[in-house]
Design a protein around this motif. Structure first.
Motif, PDB file in Angstrom:
ATOM      1  N   VAL A  38      -7.898  -0.511   0.122  1.00 45.68           N
ATOM      2  CA  VAL A  38      -7.664  -2.300  -0.853  1.00 45.68           C
ATOM      3  C   VAL A  38      -6.010  -2.770  -0.180  1.00 45.68           C
ATOM      4  CG1 VAL A  38      -8.225  -1.279  -2.694  1.00 45.68           C
ATOM      5  CG2 VAL A  38      -5.906  -0.424  -2.229  1.00 45.68           C
ATOM      6  N   SER A  39      -5.424  -3.985  -0.802  1.00 52.06           N
ATOM      7  CA  SER A  39      -4.146  -3.765  -0.033  1.00 52.06           C
ATOM      8  C   SER A  39      -3.103  -3.183  -1.277  1.00 52.06           C
ATOM      9  CB  SER A  39      -3.150  -5.260  -1.078  1.00 52.06           C
ATOM     10  OG  SER A  39      -3.362  -5.349  -2.091  1.00 52.06           O
ATOM     11  N   ARG A  40      -1.465  -3.137  -0.400  1.00 50.36           N
ATOM     12  CA  ARG A  40      -0.320  -2.414  -1.360  1.00 50.36           C
ATOM     13  C   ARG A  40      -0.558  -2.720  -3.012  1.00 50.36           C
ATOM     14  NH1 ARG A  40       3.827  -4.089   1.847  1.00 50.36           N
ATOM     15  NH2 ARG A  40       5.334  -3.459   0.551  1.00 50.36           N
ATOM     16  N   THR A  41      -0.791  -4.147  -2.528  1.00 51.97           N
ATOM     17  CA  THR A  41      -0.227  -4.222  -4.252  1.00 51.97           C
ATOM     18  C   THR A  41      -0.641  -2.790  -5.611  1.00 51.97           C
ATOM     19  OG1 THR A  41      -0.885  -6.490  -3.308  1.00 51.97           O
ATOM     20  CG2 THR A  41      -0.069  -6.059  -6.152  1.00 51.97           C
ATOM     21  N   PRO A  42      -1.933  -2.926  -5.479  1.00 54.95           N
ATOM     22  CA  PRO A  42      -2.438  -1.948  -6.529  1.00 54.95           C
ATOM     23  C   PRO A  42      -1.914  -0.368  -6.197  1.00 54.95           C
ATOM     24  CG  PRO A  42      -4.288  -2.365  -5.102  1.00 54.95           C
ATOM     25  CD  PRO A  42      -3.204  -3.595  -4.650  1.00 54.95           C
TER      26      PRO A  42
END
Lengths: 237, 237
Positions: A38-42
């Motif tokens: 996933v991306s860093r945001t979560p």
DNA sequence: AATATAAATATTGGATCCAATTTATGCATA
DNA sequence: TATGCATAAATTGGATCCAATATTTATATT
């Protein structure tokens, strides 16, 4: 919060509790995001959430570390659990148990009795006991009608002995474990009796000692783990 | 977390505690970000943090709401505080107070005595009392050497009566407030005496009653607020 | 006027990029 | 070999954009 955000929190929590992420291990956003796809945001959100849950400790400029739990912390948490569940039992005794609660507690007590009537206990039994134990404690906390208790207990959520959601036992000595859990279950009977009869002080004292009785086992099990022996933990999700 | 991230959390927390953001009010990321002059990212983080602190409740699809605190919640929290601080006092009595702790507690007791020796109390005195009170409680919790207590207390952090970080008083009846806080301060003396003499059960009982003694005042003040009367709260940062 | 449907608006979650800060590594000097 | 400095790499925090979802508003129909 939908997938993958909630998924990342749950996944990381699970990895910490299962030991896949070992205590003391460092976690950073970018490698973790790559690992989980996933991306860093979560991941960023998850780290902060788990930090607030007490599972991670923030390092300055270098990510987070899986929090080490000391034996003293576990002991202290057991005492805290004792006074909180003692208060819950007292308040449950001061309120009136609903018919549904009374019936369910009786059913749970019977479930436990059936387990111990066999004269021995295996791992499958302990998983059943675990569910029964957890539900029993839950009902008492609900019957206290005091949400602050559950709130205050939430910080212990993942510690063996300090929380009913984590049950530790020694697979190599099931005779001793039989005796130990049977003793704990007799406490369940006693505290139900006290609550049912509106005996607040009695209920509190029993419940408090019910928690404190695990203090010695917590120390013993901690030493076994230091000696490299495997202690099995049944963990609620 | 550097500015403006930590700034956003603190600012929002302050706005909630001061009443600028009223309980029940809805907050969403985009308007809040505009209001605070930042992007959504730190606001998102702040919302989740404050949710976990219990100050906000998440709505599905429509942001967050400032959590309403019911009178029952406050009462329940006072009881929880009572058992936790009671445990802290017991454990402090079972440990040995350091010389520095003993001296500081004595100094704080004297500070309080000097406030009450005047025979009346004003708002400035109460602010001094508030700081003294807070530090007194803090030392006892530290002396318990049980971090789980502070952890468990953290959920009460912002509730008047249920936490020493929020002190509520009625500006229009400072005579009554004098008597009330004097009584509380006598409790401080008694619990110090018990701790100092290693009397764990006594210390616990005093400390527990010290918290429970606020139950009636919490109800009274809650009713005053419902009647539109202004109750003043001194809040720690 | 009430109801249903479509369109517009609000909102969130995730991805990606940029800038600032911190840490690690490599190189030069004593 | 040890120390200091410069550079590269790692890492975080914030901004911005896009897509999906939920809610509100407007319009049409009964």
């Amino acid at each position: 919060m939908s997938k993958p955000g909630q998924h990342v929190i749950s996944r990381l929590r699970q990895m910490i509790l299962s030991g896949e992420l070992e205590s003391g291990q460092r976690l950073a956003e970018i490698p973790t995001a790559e690992q989980l796809g996933v991306s860093r945001t979560p991941v960023r959100i998850a780290f902060r959430t788990l930090e607030q849950e007490g599972l991670l400790t923030k390092l300055s400029g270098r990510g987070y570390r899986v929090r080490r739990v000391t034996q003293a912390e576990i002991s202290g948490s057991i005492e805290v659990r004792g006074v909180l569940e003692g208060l819950a039992a007292r308040q449950a005794a001061e309120n009136t148990l609903s018919k549904a609660q009374t019936n369910e507690l009786r059913e749970l007590l019977k479930q436990g009795d059936d387990l111990f009537a066999k004269g021995n206990i295996n791992e499958q039994d302990l998983a059943i006991y675990h569910d029964m134990n957890q539900r029993f404690h839950q009902i008492i906390i609900e019957a206290s009608l005091n949400p602050a208790i559950a709130e205050a207990l939430s910080r212990n959520e993942h510690l063996p002995f300090a929380s009913v959601s984590a049950l530790a036992f020694d697979r190599n000595n099931l005779t001793q474990e039989y005796r130990r859990f049977n003793f704990a279950h007799m406490h369940h009977h006693a505290v139900f009796d006290a609550i049912h009869n509106g005996q607040g002080s009695r209920a509190e004292a029993i419940m408090r000692e019910h928690a404190n009785a695990t203090l010695g086992y917590a120390k013993t099990f901690s030493q076994k783990e230091e000696n490299g022996e495997k202690v099995h933990v049944i963990q609620s999700k």
